[in-house]
Each structure stands twice: as structure tokens, then as C-alpha cells.
Design an enzyme around this catalytic site. Structure first.
Site, short mmCIF file in Angstrom:
data_model
loop_
_atom_site.label_atom_id
_atom_site.label_comp_id
_atom_site.label_asym_id
_atom_site.label_seq_id
_atom_site.Cartn_x
_atom_site.Cartn_y
_atom_site.Cartn_z
CG ASN A 12 -13.66 -51.71 37.62
OD1 ASN A 12 -14.87 -51.52 37.64
ND2 ASN A 12 -12.87 -51.15 36.70
CE LYS A 19 -12.88 -53.31 33.75
NZ LYS A 19 -11.93 -53.35 32.65
CG HIS A 70 -11.20 -47.63 34.69
ND1 HIS A 70 -11.27 -48.01 33.37
CD2 HIS A 70 -10.78 -48.71 35.38
CE1 HIS A 70 -10.92 -49.30 33.28
NE2 HIS A 70 -10.61 -49.73 34.49
CD GLU A 95 -12.88 -50.28 30.92
OE1 GLU A 95 -13.83 -50.28 31.71
OE2 GLU A 95 -12.09 -51.25 30.81
CD GLU A 108 -6.78 -50.46 36.29
OE1 GLU A 108 -7.00 -51.58 36.69
OE2 GLU A 108 -7.63 -49.75 35.74
N GLY A 133 -7.93 -55.97 30.33
CA GLY A 133 -8.81 -56.87 29.58
C GLY A 133 -8.14 -57.60 28.43
CB SER A 162 -4.38 -59.07 32.26
OG SER A 162 -5.08 -58.57 31.13
P1 PGA Z 1 -8.88 -56.44 33.85
O1 PGA Z 1 -9.39 -54.95 34.14
O2 PGA Z 1 -8.49 -57.05 35.17
O3 PGA Z 1 -10.05 -57.13 33.23
O4 PGA Z 1 -7.70 -56.33 32.92
C1 PGA Z 1 -8.76 -54.12 35.09
C2 PGA Z 1 -9.50 -52.82 35.19
O5 PGA Z 1 -9.97 -52.31 34.18
O6 PGA Z 1 -9.60 -52.24 36.29
#
Ligand code: PGA
Length: 264
Positions: free
Chosen positions: A14, A16, A106, A108, A176, A182, A222
Site C-alpha cells: 500500500n 498510500k 483502510h 486512514e 490492521e 506506521g 508495521s
Molecule cells: P505500515 O502501514 O506498514 O506502514 O504500518 C500498513 C498500512 O497502512 O496498510
């Protein structure tokens, strides 16, 4: 290692809001070369990238011209097919660009864009209508975890997201935890397994055991080359949704090749 032969592991990147369409072309080319050079078996572990909308046409052209064995998809989709929805992107457009997948719900989008469970469900239905495989994200915040315990919120979110889904549908689910995205602080493999097992239970309840058995459930939050193998050892974890680490080609390749670089 493939714990569950009925399910091909999926490692999904992903991006983003990173990499413009020119950067995307260079990135996808390098990623594919890197994995091919390393002898990656794309049939054994599927690899998918999720660039921003504006990159998709370039990625499609490259993947199709060079016959790259990479899947790709979008990071969101409109619940609507067409019309007066400024800024929205129809599933029909994504299907025309040969996207196989689309990320829906997601965290976000749920938090920064206030997407509700109902909107997520409507988007899942829209994706399926256009033959896109929805990659449905669910996950709890640290506060949810403290108040409701493990799996309650992801289970409720998945039930809601499946409102319009029939048992013929091809879907992917990603667990997630919001607190792990993140943050550098991944869930433990045991935590991921506990929630993934509960999510598989929801799939069995709502869509039947057959769909539950064949649907891939990913862990995200992560994920790195150093922790992927431990997640993949869990029987209900069938892959990973990778954010930050998917932007680093050697690191992402190493995650994809988790079977090779760590003793399983
Ligand atoms: P990350 O993000 O691997 O940076 O923790 C995962 C995601 O948001 O899909």
C-alpha cells in the site's frame, strides 16, 4: 512454507500517497526485476501493489507491455458508478485499467475521511459489481482494544462490510490494528492470529465454510522483513498489507521472499 494450500499467500504494498506516475514506472520495473532476479515464484506468493490513482494507467501499461507477474489495484473506490460525484473514482474506471484489487475501508479513510461501516459496505458491493476483488480493511484503535478487548471491533467491522456480499464473491480481508499502522510497533503474531481466526469465523457464519476456507486474511501494521515470517507461520494469516516498507524495494522484496530468508 505454505500452511494452507487452499490459499495462495498475498503480499500487498500500500503506497498510500507516495510516488507519482513517473516514479511508479521506475519503481515497478525495478521491483519486478529484483524479484525475477531472485527467482521469486509469483505463483507461490502473489505480489500486488496499490499506487495512487494517478499512477494506475502507467502501471497498467508497463505491466501489460512487459508482461510483469505483478498484480495491482487502487487504494479506494466510489460507491457510485457514475454521475455528479466530484473527485470520486468509479469501479468501472478501475476495471478498465485492469485493476484486480481495491483497498476498501483502510483506517486512514475511516478516520481522516470519516468513512462509516455503511459506506465501506457500499464500496465493497460496488467493487464486486465491477469484478474487482475488495481488500477489506478492519482494525481496532488502542482505545477500542482497551475498552472492547481483542477482535470485537474488527469482527463488527467485517460483519458490516459484508452486508451486500454473496457467497460467490471473491474477497480479501486485512486485519490492521490502528495502533500498529506506521508506528513501528507491530501486533504480535499471536494477536494477529487470534483476530484472524475470529474474522475467519465471521466469514464462515456469513458466507459459509467454503468461502471462509479459501478467503485470504492478511495482517497489516508495521510489517518488515524481520517480522513477516513469524506472522506467516500463523495458520490464519495468509499474507500482509505493507505500508512504509513497501516503498523500499530491497525491503519489500525481502518481505515477499519471506520463505527464503528465514528458517521456517
Ligand atoms: P505500515 O502501514 O506498514 O506502514 O504500518 C500498513 C498500512 O497502512 O496498510
Amino acid at each position: 512454507m505454505n500452511i494452507n494450500p487452499r490459499r495462495t499467500p498475498l503480499i500487498a504494498g500500500n503506497w498510500k500517497m507516495n510516488l507519482d506516475h513517473l516514479q511508479a514506472i521506475a519503481f515497478v520495473q525495478k521491483l519486478a526485476w529484483n524479484l525475477k532476479d531472485a527467482g521469486h515464484d509469483f505463483a507461490a506468493v502473489e505480489v500486488a501493489v496499490f499506487p495512487p490513482f494517478t499512477d494506475l494507467r502507467s502501471v497498467q501499461t508497463l505491466v501489460s507491455a512487459d508482461k510483469l507477474p505483478l498484480a495491482f489495484g487502487a487504494q479506494d473506490v466510489s460507491a457510485q458508478d457514475s454521475g455528479a460525484y466530484t473527485g470520486e473514482i468509479s469501479g468501472a474506471f478501475l476495471a478498465q485499467l485492469e485493476c484486480q484489487y481495491v483497498i476498501i475501508g483502510h483506517s486512514e479513510r475511516r478516520t481522516l475521511h470519516n468513512e462509516s461501516d455503511e459506506q465501506v459496505a457500499a464500496k465493497v458491493t460496488a467493487a464486486l459489481k465491477h469484478n474487482l476483488v475488495p481488500l477489506i480493511c478492519v482494525g481496532e484503535s488502542a482505545e477500542d482494544l482497551a475498552v472492547h478487548g481483542p477482535s470485537a471491533v474488527p469482527v463488527a467491522q467485517l460483519r458490516a462490510a459484508l452486508a451486500g456480499v454473496t457467497n460467490a464473491a471473491d474477497i480479501v480481508v486485512a486485519y490492521e490494528p490502528v495502533w500498529a499502522i506506521g508506528s513501528g510497533q507491530a501486533a504480535t503474531p499471536e494477536q494477529a492470529e487470534q483476530v484472524a481466526a475470529a474474522l475467519r469465523g465471521v466469514l464462515a457464519d456469513t458466507l459459509g465454510q467454503d468461502v471462509a476456507d479459501k478467503t485470504r486474511i492478511l495482517y497489516g501494521g508495521s510489517v518488515k522483513s524481520g517480522n513477516i515470517a513469524a506472522f506467516m507461520r500463523e495458520p490464519n494469516v495468509d499474507g500482509a498489507l505493507v505500508g512504509g516498507a513497501s516503498l523500499d524495494i530491497p525491503e519489500f522484496s525481502s518481505i515477499v521472499r519471506y520463505q527464503k530468508h528465514v528458517d521456517l
